[in-house]
Motif scaffolding. Structure first.
Motif, mmCIF file in Angstrom:
data_model
loop_
_atom_site.group_PDB
_atom_site.id
_atom_site.type_symbol
_atom_site.label_atom_id
_atom_site.label_comp_id
_atom_site.label_asym_id
_atom_site.label_seq_id
_atom_site.Cartn_x
_atom_site.Cartn_y
_atom_site.Cartn_z
ATOM 1 N N SER A 128 41.529 56.208 85.354
ATOM 2 C CA SER A 128 40.255 55.582 85.034
ATOM 3 C C SER A 128 39.262 56.595 84.483
ATOM 4 O O SER A 128 38.436 56.277 83.620
ATOM 5 C CB SER A 128 39.677 54.910 86.286
ATOM 6 O OG SER A 128 38.415 54.338 86.022
ATOM 7 N N THR A 129 39.370 57.836 84.952
ATOM 8 C CA THR A 129 38.443 58.886 84.527
ATOM 9 C C THR A 129 38.848 59.511 83.191
ATOM 10 O O THR A 129 38.017 59.684 82.298
ATOM 11 C CB THR A 129 38.361 59.990 85.598
ATOM 12 O OG1 THR A 129 37.961 59.418 86.840
ATOM 13 C CG2 THR A 129 37.369 61.074 85.182
ATOM 14 N N PHE A 130 40.126 59.821 83.041
ATOM 15 C CA PHE A 130 40.568 60.603 81.887
ATOM 16 C C PHE A 130 41.393 59.814 80.868
ATOM 17 O O PHE A 130 41.567 60.268 79.736
ATOM 18 C CB PHE A 130 41.380 61.814 82.365
ATOM 19 C CG PHE A 130 40.598 62.746 83.230
ATOM 20 C CD1 PHE A 130 39.645 63.595 82.678
ATOM 21 C CD2 PHE A 130 40.786 62.773 84.603
ATOM 22 C CE1 PHE A 130 38.908 64.463 83.481
ATOM 23 C CE2 PHE A 130 40.054 63.631 85.418
ATOM 24 C CZ PHE A 130 39.108 64.470 84.847
ATOM 25 N N GLY A 131 41.922 58.649 81.265
ATOM 26 C CA GLY A 131 42.708 57.853 80.334
ATOM 27 C C GLY A 131 44.004 58.535 79.937
ATOM 28 O O GLY A 131 44.546 59.370 80.667
ATOM 29 N N LEU A 132 44.501 58.193 78.756
ATOM 30 C CA LEU A 132 45.735 58.781 78.254
ATOM 31 C C LEU A 132 45.494 60.212 77.803
ATOM 32 O O LEU A 132 44.373 60.591 77.467
ATOM 33 C CB LEU A 132 46.286 57.952 77.091
ATOM 34 C CG LEU A 132 46.699 56.513 77.405
ATOM 35 C CD1 LEU A 132 47.094 55.792 76.116
ATOM 36 C CD2 LEU A 132 47.842 56.477 78.402
ATOM 37 N N PRO A 187 55.500 57.917 78.590
ATOM 38 C CA PRO A 187 54.946 57.046 77.551
ATOM 39 C C PRO A 187 54.294 55.803 78.141
ATOM 40 O O PRO A 187 54.624 55.379 79.251
ATOM 41 C CB PRO A 187 56.175 56.676 76.714
ATOM 42 C CG PRO A 187 57.330 56.817 77.650
ATOM 43 C CD PRO A 187 56.972 57.955 78.569
ATOM 44 N N LYS A 188 53.384 55.217 77.374
ATOM 45 C CA LYS A 188 52.725 53.970 77.768
ATOM 46 C C LYS A 188 53.649 52.806 77.411
ATOM 47 O O LYS A 188 53.624 52.280 76.305
ATOM 48 C CB LYS A 188 51.371 53.838 77.075
ATOM 49 C CG LYS A 188 50.516 52.688 77.585
ATOM 50 C CD LYS A 188 49.190 52.632 76.847
ATOM 51 C CE LYS A 188 48.211 51.638 77.467
ATOM 52 N NZ LYS A 188 48.775 50.321 77.748
ATOM 53 N N LEU A 189 54.476 52.414 78.346
ATOM 54 C CA LEU A 189 55.502 51.417 78.069
ATOM 55 C C LEU A 189 54.912 50.064 77.712
ATOM 56 O O LEU A 189 55.441 49.351 76.855
ATOM 57 C CB LEU A 189 56.435 51.277 79.285
ATOM 58 C CG LEU A 189 57.214 52.535 79.690
ATOM 59 C CD1 LEU A 189 58.046 52.256 80.928
ATOM 60 C CD2 LEU A 189 58.092 53.013 78.546
ATOM 61 N N SER A 190 53.816 49.693 78.376
ATOM 62 C CA SER A 190 53.259 48.357 78.175
ATOM 63 C C SER A 190 52.650 48.170 76.791
ATOM 64 O O SER A 190 52.369 47.048 76.380
ATOM 65 C CB SER A 190 52.195 48.060 79.241
ATOM 66 O OG SER A 190 51.141 49.001 79.180
ATOM 67 N N GLY A 191 52.447 49.252 76.050
ATOM 68 C CA GLY A 191 51.847 49.128 74.731
ATOM 69 C C GLY A 191 52.854 48.919 73.619
ATOM 70 O O GLY A 191 52.474 48.717 72.465
#
Length: 217
Positions: A128-132, A187-191
């Motif tokens: 939530s603070t730093f993101g990807l 990796p961001k799988l949901s994207g």
């Protein structure tokens, strides 16, 4: 102060329920609630179905939000906060109750689930603070993977004594918690639309597997 300069009033709290991504998020929360209920009463196949559908709705809300036009910054901020709060229930509290339930709620396992909850909360707060990261990857294993993996692990519960499997789940929970707060890049799988299709197939497969097991009992 003129009318033009007056600050616009904040929208009603419940007005955000009409937002389709938030509806998906709340549906996921409902699935987690059902999973928790079934874990408490010992209906594990039904609980696993609830857990994996919670992931499905979680992925769907982000996918829908990215496709929708005209969402304001407030809509995105509210949806992001709502998603974060639901994640701690779906991927923190629910797996913790899964471990405790198989351990017959023994107090010996409380330190284990406390660690998983603490690491889960830290993981979500960090994101939530730093993101990807700069290369568009997660730092640490994304916490939704915990449920995806655990519903698979539970498929093998029948091969072990209950007390033994409780220890296996506890070890899995601790390993996943460690990965959640590690510095590995994932990796961001949901994207990825392909991964969304894979999750959909996996969710249906899990639902059929556990649905069939319920019919056999």
């Amino acid at each position: 102060m003129t009318i033009e300069n007056a600050a616009a009033p904040n929208p009603p709290i419940l007005s955000y329920i009409k937002d389709l991504p938030n509806i998906c998020s709340l549906a996921g929360l409902g699935c987690s609630l059902l999973a928790i209920y079934f874990l408490i009463i010992g209906m594990y196949p039904a609980a696993m179905i609830g857990m994996i559908w919670a992931v499905g709705f979680d992925w769907a809300d982000g996918l829908i939000a990215r496709k929708m036009k005209g969402r304001t910054g407030d809509d995105r901020a509210f949806g992001g906060t709502l998603d974060l709060l639901i994640d701690i229930v779906s991927y923190g509290v629910t797996p913790a109750i899964l471990i405790l339930s198989y351990a017959d709620f023994s107090t010996v396992f409380l330190p284990v689930v406390f660690v998983t909850l603490v690491f889960g909360a830290i993981r979500l707060s960090y994101f939530s603070t730093f993101g990807l990261s700069g290369d568009a990857k997660y730092t640490g294993l994304a916490i939704d993977n915990n449920s995806i993996i655990l519903v698979f692990v539970v498929m093998f519960a029948g091969y072990f004594e209950r007390s033994t499997f409780a220890i296996i789940l506890a070890v899995c929970g601790l390993c996943l918690a460690g990965l959640n707060v590690s510095q590995i890049k994932t990796p961001k799988l949901s994207g990825n639309p392909v991964n969304v299709v894979i999750l959909a197939v996996y969710t249906l497969g899990v639902t059929l597997f556990y649905g069939w097991s319920m019919l056999q009992t």
